[in-house]
Design a protein around this motif. Structure first.
Motif, PDB file in Angstrom:
ATOM      1  N   GLU A  47       0.859  -1.284   0.079  1.00  0.00           N
ATOM      2  CA  GLU A  47      -0.193   0.095   0.000  1.00  0.00           C
ATOM      3  C   GLU A  47       0.864   0.990  -0.033  1.00  0.00           C
ATOM      4  OE1 GLU A  47      -3.102  -0.213  -0.440  1.00  0.00           O
ATOM      5  OE2 GLU A  47      -3.192  -2.455  -0.406  1.00  0.00           O
ATOM      6  N   THR A  48       0.442   2.605   0.445  1.00  0.00           N
ATOM      7  CA  THR A  48       0.980   3.671   0.470  1.00  0.00           C
ATOM      8  C   THR A  48       1.939   3.746   1.693  1.00  0.00           C
ATOM      9  OG1 THR A  48      -0.743   4.707  -0.454  1.00  0.00           O
ATOM     10  CG2 THR A  48       0.851   6.066   0.255  1.00  0.00           C
ATOM     11  N   ALA A  49       3.037   4.027   1.417  1.00  0.00           N
ATOM     12  CA  ALA A  49       4.228   3.979   2.411  1.00  0.00           C
ATOM     13  C   ALA A  49       4.035   5.355   3.368  1.00  0.00           C
ATOM     14  CB  ALA A  49       5.557   4.335   1.901  1.00  0.00           C
ATOM     15  N   GLU A  50       3.861   5.059   4.787  1.00  0.00           N
ATOM     16  CA  GLU A  50       3.783   6.120   5.841  1.00  0.00           C
ATOM     17  C   GLU A  50       4.724   7.261   5.522  1.00  0.00           C
ATOM     18  OE1 GLU A  50       2.704   5.222   9.899  1.00  0.00           O
ATOM     19  OE2 GLU A  50       3.193   3.220   9.311  1.00  0.00           O
ATOM     20  N   GLU A  51       4.252   8.492   5.616  1.00  0.00           N
ATOM     21  CA  GLU A  51       5.052   9.664   5.255  1.00  0.00           C
ATOM     22  C   GLU A  51       6.256   9.768   6.224  1.00  0.00           C
ATOM     23  OE1 GLU A  51       3.783  14.307   5.281  1.00  0.00           O
ATOM     24  OE2 GLU A  51       3.010  13.222   3.657  1.00  0.00           O
ATOM     25  N   LYS A  52       6.179   9.100   7.351  1.00  0.00           N
ATOM     26  CA  LYS A  52       7.049   9.466   8.699  1.00  0.00           C
ATOM     27  C   LYS A  52       8.204   8.562   8.061  1.00  0.00           C
ATOM     28  CE  LYS A  52       5.718   5.605  11.618  1.00  0.00           C
ATOM     29  NZ  LYS A  52       5.419   5.049  12.922  1.00  0.00           N
ATOM     30  N   TRP A  53       8.218   7.660   7.251  1.00  0.00           N
ATOM     31  CA  TRP A  53       9.318   6.872   7.135  1.00  0.00           C
ATOM     32  C   TRP A  53      10.091   7.591   5.672  1.00  0.00           C
ATOM     33  CZ3 TRP A  53      10.890   4.252  10.726  1.00  0.00           C
ATOM     34  CH2 TRP A  53      10.232   3.733  11.623  1.00  0.00           C
ATOM     35  N   ILE A  54       9.277   8.149   4.908  1.00  0.00           N
ATOM     36  CA  ILE A  54       9.952   8.996   3.585  1.00  0.00           C
ATOM     37  C   ILE A  54      10.566   9.905   4.130  1.00  0.00           C
ATOM     38  CG2 ILE A  54       9.439  10.294   1.585  1.00  0.00           C
ATOM     39  CD1 ILE A  54       6.851   8.476   1.419  1.00  0.00           C
ATOM     40  N   LEU A  55      10.020  10.605   5.506  1.00  0.00           N
ATOM     41  CA  LEU A  55      10.435  12.023   5.947  1.00  0.00           C
ATOM     42  C   LEU A  55      11.813  11.557   6.787  1.00  0.00           C
ATOM     43  CD1 LEU A  55       7.582  14.050   6.696  1.00  0.00           C
ATOM     44  CD2 LEU A  55       9.168  14.390   4.859  1.00  0.00           C
ATOM     45  N   GLU A  56      12.083  10.227   7.156  1.00  0.00           N
ATOM     46  CA  GLU A  56      13.568   9.757   7.795  1.00  0.00           C
ATOM     47  C   GLU A  56      14.435  10.073   7.006  1.00  0.00           C
ATOM     48  OE1 GLU A  56      14.425   8.652  10.675  1.00  0.00           O
ATOM     49  OE2 GLU A  56      12.341   8.693  11.594  1.00  0.00           O
ATOM     50  N   ILE A  57      14.335  10.185   5.567  1.00  0.00           N
ATOM     51  CA  ILE A  57      15.312  10.384   4.607  1.00  0.00           C
ATOM     52  C   ILE A  57      15.039  11.576   3.826  1.00  0.00           C
ATOM     53  CG2 ILE A  57      16.390   9.334   2.428  1.00  0.00           C
ATOM     54  CD1 ILE A  57      17.110   7.723   5.096  1.00  0.00           C
ATOM     55  N   GLU A  89       2.494   8.406  -7.074  1.00  0.00           N
ATOM     56  CA  GLU A  89       1.858   7.463  -6.214  1.00  0.00           C
ATOM     57  C   GLU A  89       2.549   6.113  -6.334  1.00  0.00           C
ATOM     58  OE1 GLU A  89      -2.150   7.374  -7.385  1.00  0.00           O
ATOM     59  OE2 GLU A  89      -2.719   8.974  -6.297  1.00  0.00           O
ATOM     60  N   ARG A  90       2.822   5.829  -7.579  1.00  0.00           N
ATOM     61  CA  ARG A  90       3.664   4.647  -7.940  1.00  0.00           C
ATOM     62  C   ARG A  90       4.864   4.512  -7.106  1.00  0.00           C
ATOM     63  NH1 ARG A  90       8.456   3.473 -11.118  1.00  0.00           N
ATOM     64  NH2 ARG A  90       8.259   1.218 -11.798  1.00  0.00           N
ATOM     65  N   GLU A  91       5.761   5.630  -7.170  1.00  0.00           N
ATOM     66  CA  GLU A  91       6.932   5.783  -6.098  1.00  0.00           C
ATOM     67  C   GLU A  91       6.767   5.275  -4.668  1.00  0.00           C
ATOM     68  OE1 GLU A  91      11.376   6.754  -6.965  1.00  0.00           O
ATOM     69  OE2 GLU A  91       9.383   6.082  -8.313  1.00  0.00           O
ATOM     70  N   ILE A  92       5.547   6.111  -4.288  1.00  0.00           N
ATOM     71  CA  ILE A  92       5.483   5.811  -2.723  1.00  0.00           C
ATOM     72  C   ILE A  92       4.893   4.393  -2.387  1.00  0.00           C
ATOM     73  CG2 ILE A  92       3.790   6.609  -0.799  1.00  0.00           C
ATOM     74  CD1 ILE A  92       3.893   9.309  -2.274  1.00  0.00           C
ATOM     75  N   HIS A  93       4.208   3.575  -3.451  1.00  0.00           N
ATOM     76  CA  HIS A  93       3.839   2.263  -3.169  1.00  0.00           C
ATOM     77  C   HIS A  93       5.273   1.446  -3.340  1.00  0.00           C
ATOM     78  CE1 HIS A  93      -0.347   3.642  -3.706  1.00  0.00           C
ATOM     79  NE2 HIS A  93      -0.476   2.209  -3.396  1.00  0.00           N
ATOM     80  N   ILE A  94       6.019   1.849  -4.035  1.00  0.00           N
ATOM     81  CA  ILE A  94       7.375   1.126  -4.302  1.00  0.00           C
ATOM     82  C   ILE A  94       8.210   0.962  -2.770  1.00  0.00           C
ATOM     83  CG2 ILE A  94       9.841   1.178  -5.301  1.00  0.00           C
ATOM     84  CD1 ILE A  94       8.290   1.755  -7.762  1.00  0.00           C
ATOM     85  N   MET A  95       8.175   2.319  -2.168  1.00  0.00           N
ATOM     86  CA  MET A  95       8.874   2.569  -0.844  1.00  0.00           C
ATOM     87  C   MET A  95       8.341   1.567   0.064  1.00  0.00           C
ATOM     88  SD  MET A  95      11.003   4.934  -1.652  1.00  0.00           S
ATOM     89  CE  MET A  95      10.641   4.348  -3.631  1.00  0.00           C
ATOM     90  N   GLN A  96       6.917   1.349   0.074  1.00  0.00           N
ATOM     91  CA  GLN A  96       6.586   0.242   1.020  1.00  0.00           C
ATOM     92  C   GLN A  96       6.531  -0.924   0.481  1.00  0.00           C
ATOM     93  OE1 GLN A  96       4.964   1.102   3.905  1.00  0.00           O
ATOM     94  NE2 GLN A  96       3.631  -0.649   4.325  1.00  0.00           N
ATOM     95  N   GLY A  97       6.736  -1.454  -0.671  1.00  0.00           N
ATOM     96  CA  GLY A  97       7.152  -2.606  -0.875  1.00  0.00           C
ATOM     97  C   GLY A  97       8.478  -3.061  -0.551  1.00  0.00           C
ATOM     98  N   SER A  98       9.515  -2.161  -0.772  1.00  0.00           N
ATOM     99  CA  SER A  98      10.727  -2.569  -0.154  1.00  0.00           C
ATOM    100  C   SER A  98      10.817  -2.700   1.303  1.00  0.00           C
ATOM    101  CB  SER A  98      11.681  -1.376  -0.562  1.00  0.00           C
ATOM    102  OG  SER A  98      12.052  -1.889  -1.967  1.00  0.00           O
ATOM    103  N   MET A  99      10.273  -2.004   2.089  1.00  0.00           N
ATOM    104  CA  MET A  99      10.192  -1.993   3.611  1.00  0.00           C
ATOM    105  C   MET A  99       9.291  -3.176   3.921  1.00  0.00           C
ATOM    106  SD  MET A  99       9.567   1.859   5.227  1.00  0.00           S
ATOM    107  CE  MET A  99       7.956   2.317   4.371  1.00  0.00           C
ATOM    108  N   ILE A 137      15.442   4.510   2.562  1.00  0.00           N
ATOM    109  CA  ILE A 137      14.144   4.466   3.523  1.00  0.00           C
ATOM    110  C   ILE A 137      13.902   3.155   4.039  1.00  0.00           C
ATOM    111  CG2 ILE A 137      11.672   4.452   3.438  1.00  0.00           C
ATOM    112  CD1 ILE A 137      11.795   6.498   1.143  1.00  0.00           C
ATOM    113  N   THR A 138      14.530   2.103   3.271  1.00  0.00           N
ATOM    114  CA  THR A 138      14.164   0.816   4.065  1.00  0.00           C
ATOM    115  C   THR A 138      15.182   0.491   5.190  1.00  0.00           C
ATOM    116  OG1 THR A 138      13.139  -0.228   1.951  1.00  0.00           O
ATOM    117  CG2 THR A 138      14.268  -1.803   3.496  1.00  0.00           C
ATOM    118  N   ALA A 139      16.657   0.956   4.966  1.00  0.00           N
ATOM    119  CA  ALA A 139      17.543   0.955   5.885  1.00  0.00           C
ATOM    120  C   ALA A 139      17.347   1.757   7.381  1.00  0.00           C
ATOM    121  CB  ALA A 139      18.855   1.605   5.479  1.00  0.00           C
ATOM    122  N   ALA A 140      16.733   3.103   7.033  1.00  0.00           N
ATOM    123  CA  ALA A 140      16.160   3.903   8.234  1.00  0.00           C
ATOM    124  C   ALA A 140      15.102   2.970   8.817  1.00  0.00           C
ATOM    125  CB  ALA A 140      15.621   5.194   7.788  1.00  0.00           C
ATOM    126  N   TYR A 141      14.115   2.450   8.213  1.00  0.00           N
ATOM    127  CA  TYR A 141      12.888   1.724   8.598  1.00  0.00           C
ATOM    128  C   TYR A 141      13.608   0.534   9.613  1.00  0.00           C
ATOM    129  CZ  TYR A 141       9.260  -1.697   8.902  1.00  0.00           C
ATOM    130  OH  TYR A 141       8.312  -2.542   9.304  1.00  0.00           O
TER     131      TYR A 141
END
Length: 300
Positions: A47-57, A89-99, A137-141
């Motif tokens: 699904e859509t990645a939480e903004e807080k994890w995107i903002l870690e980076i 939107e595609r990019e934000i879903h990809i972030m969640q996919g990796s996490m 983002i995944t490393a920070a998560y």
């Protein structure tokens, strides 16, 4: 069970003739299902990645500009993509996919994302077909949410992971290792913790010798809790944007070295796909599919 992130949104269309091959994001899962390497049960839809994890980076101002489609013309040109809401939107879903794939890897040893590997994105800008950096983002998560102490990024895309290197240049919890074409994009290279620049036309034997020299040393020295593997197949001799000389067989052996090392050392690994721009789409699909075939063979 091997868990693989994939969503129809990954295959977001671009204008006809665009050189980024979006079709691989549809053809690769189809091939893996057809040949029986994966079944429907292996796939999960992020699904859509939480903004807080995107903002870690990423800087809040950059994320706001991205989501509101307010990048300047020069910023858009740098990404290589025509900017759109669907693309973001595609990019934000990809972030969640990796996490999520990384979370599955903590349980089973490996998790994979059909997309990702967006290593050219910096904290405040995108470039090179990358808007946000899923590796970072995944490393920070993993560090913030899962309590890991040391993450090793093994970036074997033909292009240096410049964004990832810059983001973590002062972070001792993430070690960045990049083997890449010395004379390829990006023109300005950042400083990874370990860079191994390769001359044009470097082939299977020389490439694998170097990888077998450096990777075991890193695992013994760094003792990472987790590996993020950027497994771009633009190292192929047939790649339009790469300048190395690997065969499909050599690329497969590259992946075997990394996956077997992770398995031997019992280090969880998340694989994200990275680039691949060969003249024949069949070469791209075959090389990417090998990574999934090996994951099943080695871990399950």
């Amino acid at each position: 069970m091997l868990k693989v992130a994939w969503s129809q949104i990954y295959a977001h269309p671009l204008p006809e003739g665009h050189r980024f091959p979006m079709e691989k994001y549809e053809l690769l899962p189809e091939q893996l299902l057809y040949e029986g390497t994966l079944s429907d049960e292996n796939f999960f839809k992020p699904e859509t990645a939480e903004e807080k994890w995107i903002l870690e980076i990423h800087d809040e101002s950059y994320l706001h500009k991205l989501k509101s489609l307010n990048l300047s013309p020069s910023e858009i040109r740098r990404t290589g993509f025509p900017l759109s809401k669907a693309l973001v939107e595609r990019e934000i879903h990809i972030m969640q996919g990796s996490m999520m794939a990384a979370t599955y890897a903590l349980d089973s040893g490996i998790g994979m994302n059909i997309a990702g590997g967006t290593h050219h994105a910096y904290n405040d800008k995108g470039e090179g077909f990358c808007l946000l950096n899923d590796i970072a983002i995944t490393a920070a998560y993993l560090i913030k949410e899962k309590g890991l102490k040391k993450v090793l990024v093994v970036d074997l895309d033909v292009h240096q992971g410049n964004g990832t290197a810059k983001i973590f240049e002062d972070n001792p919890q993430v070690f960045t290792f990049s083997m890449h074409g010395a004379h390829n994009y990006p023109l300005h290279k950042e400083k990874s913790d370990l860079d191994v620049p390769l001359e044009d036309k470097t082939g299977d034997s020389s490439y694998l010798k170097l990888l077998n020299r450096y990777l075991p040393e890193l695992l013994d020295t760094i003792e990472p809790d987790f590996i993020i593997f950027q497994s771009g197949v633009d190292v192929l001799e047939t790649d339009k944007l790469g300048r190395l000389g690997l065969s499909i067989r050599g690329c497969r052996e590259r992946d075997r070295v990394v996956l077997e090392a992770a398995r031997l050392h019992q280090i969880p690994i998340m694989c994200c796909m990275g680039g691949g721009y060969a003249k024949k789409i069949n070469d791209i699909i075959e090389a990417h599919a090998n990574t999934f075939r090996l994951a099943q063979e080695i871990f399950f």
